[in-house]
Design a protein around this motif. Structure first.
Motif, PDB file in Angstrom:
ATOM      1  N   LYS A 249     -25.937  28.819  20.711  1.00 49.46           N
ATOM      2  CA  LYS A 249     -24.857  29.527  20.003  1.00 49.46           C
ATOM      3  C   LYS A 249     -23.996  28.545  19.208  1.00 49.46           C
ATOM      4  O   LYS A 249     -23.663  28.810  18.045  1.00 49.46           O
ATOM      5  CB  LYS A 249     -23.984  30.304  20.993  1.00 49.46           C
ATOM      6  N   VAL A 250     -23.632  27.426  19.831  1.00 46.19           N
ATOM      7  CA  VAL A 250     -22.799  26.429  19.161  1.00 46.19           C
ATOM      8  C   VAL A 250     -23.544  25.843  17.962  1.00 46.19           C
ATOM      9  O   VAL A 250     -22.980  25.710  16.864  1.00 46.19           O
ATOM     10  CB  VAL A 250     -22.358  25.321  20.147  1.00 46.19           C
ATOM     11  N   THR A 251     -24.808  25.508  18.148  1.00 45.09           N
ATOM     12  CA  THR A 251     -25.599  24.919  17.069  1.00 45.09           C
ATOM     13  C   THR A 251     -25.721  25.868  15.888  1.00 45.09           C
ATOM     14  O   THR A 251     -25.486  25.480  14.737  1.00 45.09           O
ATOM     15  CB  THR A 251     -26.997  24.509  17.584  1.00 45.09           C
ATOM     16  N   LEU A 252     -26.070  27.117  16.148  1.00 46.93           N
ATOM     17  CA  LEU A 252     -26.217  28.089  15.070  1.00 46.93           C
ATOM     18  C   LEU A 252     -24.881  28.323  14.363  1.00 46.93           C
ATOM     19  O   LEU A 252     -24.824  28.387  13.130  1.00 46.93           O
ATOM     20  CB  LEU A 252     -26.785  29.408  15.606  1.00 46.93           C
ATOM     21  N   THR A 253     -23.820  28.419  15.126  1.00 51.15           N
ATOM     22  CA  THR A 253     -22.489  28.603  14.539  1.00 51.15           C
ATOM     23  C   THR A 253     -22.126  27.445  13.625  1.00 51.15           C
ATOM     24  O   THR A 253     -21.647  27.647  12.503  1.00 51.15           O
ATOM     25  CB  THR A 253     -21.426  28.760  15.649  1.00 51.15           C
ATOM     26  N   ILE A 254     -22.359  26.229  14.090  1.00 58.62           N
ATOM     27  CA  ILE A 254     -22.029  25.041  13.290  1.00 58.62           C
ATOM     28  C   ILE A 254     -22.874  25.006  12.018  1.00 58.62           C
ATOM     29  O   ILE A 254     -22.358  24.747  10.927  1.00 58.62           O
ATOM     30  CB  ILE A 254     -22.204  23.762  14.123  1.00 58.62           C
ATOM     31  N   ILE A 255     -24.161  25.268  12.142  1.00 61.52           N
ATOM     32  CA  ILE A 255     -25.040  25.222  10.970  1.00 61.52           C
ATOM     33  C   ILE A 255     -24.615  26.252   9.927  1.00 61.52           C
ATOM     34  O   ILE A 255     -24.472  25.937   8.737  1.00 61.52           O
ATOM     35  CB  ILE A 255     -26.515  25.421  11.381  1.00 61.52           C
ATOM     36  N   VAL A 256     -24.368  27.486  10.356  1.00 59.87           N
ATOM     37  CA  VAL A 256     -24.044  28.558   9.410  1.00 59.87           C
ATOM     38  C   VAL A 256     -22.655  28.364   8.808  1.00 59.87           C
ATOM     39  O   VAL A 256     -22.484  28.400   7.579  1.00 59.87           O
ATOM     40  CB  VAL A 256     -24.174  29.948  10.078  1.00 59.87           C
ATOM     41  N   THR A 257     -21.642  28.163   9.636  1.00 59.47           N
ATOM     42  CA  THR A 257     -20.272  28.069   9.116  1.00 59.47           C
ATOM     43  C   THR A 257     -20.079  26.808   8.271  1.00 59.47           C
ATOM     44  O   THR A 257     -19.475  26.863   7.201  1.00 59.47           O
ATOM     45  CB  THR A 257     -19.235  28.105  10.249  1.00 59.47           C
ATOM     46  N   THR A 258     -20.600  25.682   8.744  1.00 56.84           N
ATOM     47  CA  THR A 258     -20.472  24.445   7.972  1.00 56.84           C
ATOM     48  C   THR A 258     -21.248  24.558   6.672  1.00 56.84           C
ATOM     49  O   THR A 258     -20.752  24.176   5.603  1.00 56.84           O
ATOM     50  CB  THR A 258     -20.966  23.237   8.790  1.00 56.84           C
ATOM     51  N   GLY A 259     -22.456  25.084   6.739  1.00 59.36           N
ATOM     52  CA  GLY A 259     -23.261  25.258   5.536  1.00 59.36           C
ATOM     53  C   GLY A 259     -22.572  26.131   4.505  1.00 59.36           C
ATOM     54  O   GLY A 259     -22.535  25.800   3.312  1.00 59.36           O
ATOM     55  N   LEU A 260     -22.002  27.248   4.946  1.00 57.57           N
ATOM     56  CA  LEU A 260     -21.299  28.133   4.012  1.00 57.57           C
ATOM     57  C   LEU A 260     -20.070  27.456   3.415  1.00 57.57           C
ATOM     58  O   LEU A 260     -19.809  27.576   2.213  1.00 57.57           O
ATOM     59  CB  LEU A 260     -20.896  29.436   4.714  1.00 57.57           C
ATOM     60  N   ALA A 261     -19.312  26.744   4.249  1.00 62.44           N
ATOM     61  CA  ALA A 261     -18.117  26.058   3.749  1.00 62.44           C
ATOM     62  C   ALA A 261     -18.483  24.966   2.745  1.00 62.44           C
ATOM     63  O   ALA A 261     -17.823  24.820   1.712  1.00 62.44           O
ATOM     64  CB  ALA A 261     -17.320  25.470   4.913  1.00 62.44           C
ATOM     65  N   VAL A 262     -19.533  24.215   3.032  1.00 56.13           N
ATOM     66  CA  VAL A 262     -19.991  23.180   2.094  1.00 56.13           C
ATOM     67  C   VAL A 262     -20.465  23.849   0.803  1.00 56.13           C
ATOM     68  O   VAL A 262     -20.138  23.400  -0.296  1.00 56.13           O
ATOM     69  CB  VAL A 262     -21.100  22.301   2.721  1.00 56.13           C
ATOM     70  N   TRP A 263     -21.223  24.929   0.928  1.00 65.22           N
ATOM     71  CA  TRP A 263     -21.725  25.633  -0.250  1.00 65.22           C
ATOM     72  C   TRP A 263     -20.570  26.140  -1.122  1.00 65.22           C
ATOM     73  O   TRP A 263     -20.622  26.073  -2.345  1.00 65.22           O
ATOM     74  CB  TRP A 263     -22.619  26.791   0.181  1.00 65.22           C
ATOM     75  N   LEU A 264     -19.511  26.611  -0.484  1.00 69.76           N
ATOM     76  CA  LEU A 264     -18.379  27.154  -1.227  1.00 69.76           C
ATOM     77  C   LEU A 264     -17.447  26.084  -1.809  1.00 69.76           C
ATOM     78  O   LEU A 264     -16.965  26.217  -2.925  1.00 69.76           O
ATOM     79  CB  LEU A 264     -17.551  28.077  -0.316  1.00 69.76           C
ATOM     80  N   PHE A 265     -17.166  25.018  -1.030  1.00 64.17           N
ATOM     81  CA  PHE A 265     -16.055  24.135  -1.375  1.00 64.17           C
ATOM     82  C   PHE A 265     -16.408  22.682  -1.685  1.00 64.17           C
ATOM     83  O   PHE A 265     -15.560  21.946  -2.187  1.00 64.17           O
ATOM     84  CB  PHE A 265     -15.022  24.148  -0.240  1.00 64.17           C
ATOM     85  N   ALA A 266     -17.608  22.238  -1.366  1.00 67.40           N
ATOM     86  CA  ALA A 266     -17.931  20.810  -1.517  1.00 67.40           C
ATOM     87  C   ALA A 266     -18.147  20.425  -2.970  1.00 67.40           C
ATOM     88  O   ALA A 266     -18.361  21.279  -3.839  1.00 67.40           O
ATOM     89  CB  ALA A 266     -19.171  20.461  -0.697  1.00 67.40           C
ATOM     90  N   ARG A 267     -18.114  19.129  -3.205  1.00 66.63           N
ATOM     91  CA  ARG A 267     -18.440  18.585  -4.530  1.00 66.63           C
ATOM     92  C   ARG A 267     -19.884  18.921  -4.871  1.00 66.63           C
ATOM     93  O   ARG A 267     -20.690  19.172  -3.998  1.00 66.63           O
ATOM     94  CB  ARG A 267     -18.332  17.047  -4.523  1.00 66.63           C
ATOM     95  N   GLY A 268     -20.205  18.845  -6.143  1.00 67.78           N
ATOM     96  CA  GLY A 268     -21.577  19.041  -6.572  1.00 67.78           C
ATOM     97  C   GLY A 268     -22.468  17.947  -6.000  1.00 67.78           C
ATOM     98  O   GLY A 268     -21.994  16.909  -5.565  1.00 67.78           O
ATOM     99  N   GLY A 269     -23.758  18.184  -6.010  1.00 65.41           N
ATOM    100  CA  GLY A 269     -24.714  17.224  -5.461  1.00 65.41           C
ATOM    101  C   GLY A 269     -25.581  17.899  -4.421  1.00 65.41           C
ATOM    102  O   GLY A 269     -25.448  19.094  -4.162  1.00 65.41           O
TER     103      GLY A 269
END
Length: 191
Positions: free
Chosen positions: A82-102
């Protein structure tokens, strides 16, 4: 304990096999990294943590990933998943939305999520073994905290930051997970 070691071995083997294929293919798998705000790359939130930009990048992640996985498995396999899936999905979405290009990739997003979880979860659970894990992680790996700050051009500090924050969130949700080892021992004593 033996089951947890098998899990860690499977994680090590899977990520290593992916790294070998990536090396042999001239890093062509890195196409499946996460490019912020690219609709085509949105599904890559699930593949980006498995890929690395170089052998050095892989080596700098794999040992810590395995150690943190082993420590997190002390909360049980269900909680680990549960922790792993949560981290992968939430972090991935946040990076996709807010991170620098690259192209953002690497297991460090998951490592930082585990780091946040393990730092806080022992204090929330108030169980001795888990508290010792939190103290150990803080003392031995505390320097990781500086990785959430903006750094070099080729380091996804955003993945580190969001992973860490969502790891803390996961600790607040799942740190009270019953401890299968101590709970079994308590049932045996009462029988």
């Amino acid at each position: 304990m033996r089951n947890n070691i098998k899990w860690v071995g499977a994680i090590f083997l899977a990520v290593t096999i992916i790294e070998i294929i990536n090396i042999l293919s001239g890093r062509s798998l890195n196409y499946f990294g996460l490019v912020p705000r690219s609709i085509d790359h949105l599904p890559h939130i699930f593949t980006a943590p498995l890929l690395h930009g170089s052998i050095w990048h892989f080596l700098s992640n794999i040992v810590t990933l395995c150690i943190f996985s082993f420590l997190l498995l002390q909360y049980g396999v269900k909680t680990y998943l549960k922790v792993t899936l949560t981290i992968i999905v939430t972090t991935g979405l946040a990076v996709w939305l807010f991170a620098r290009g690259g192209n953002h990739l690497g297991a460090s997003s998951v490592i930082y999520g585990y780091f946040g979880f393990l730092l806080l979860a022992g204090f929330i659970s108030k169980q001795f073994v888990r508290l010792m894990i939190s103290i150990f992680v803080g003392l031995v790996y505390g320097g990781l905290i500086f990785g959430v700050l903006p750094q070099g051009m080729y380091i996804s500090w955003e993945s580190h930051l969001f992973g860490f924050l969502f790891g803390i969130m996961a600790a607040k949700i799942w740190a009270h997970t019953p401890n299968p080892i101590t709970d079994r021992q308590a049932v045996s004593k009462n029988s």
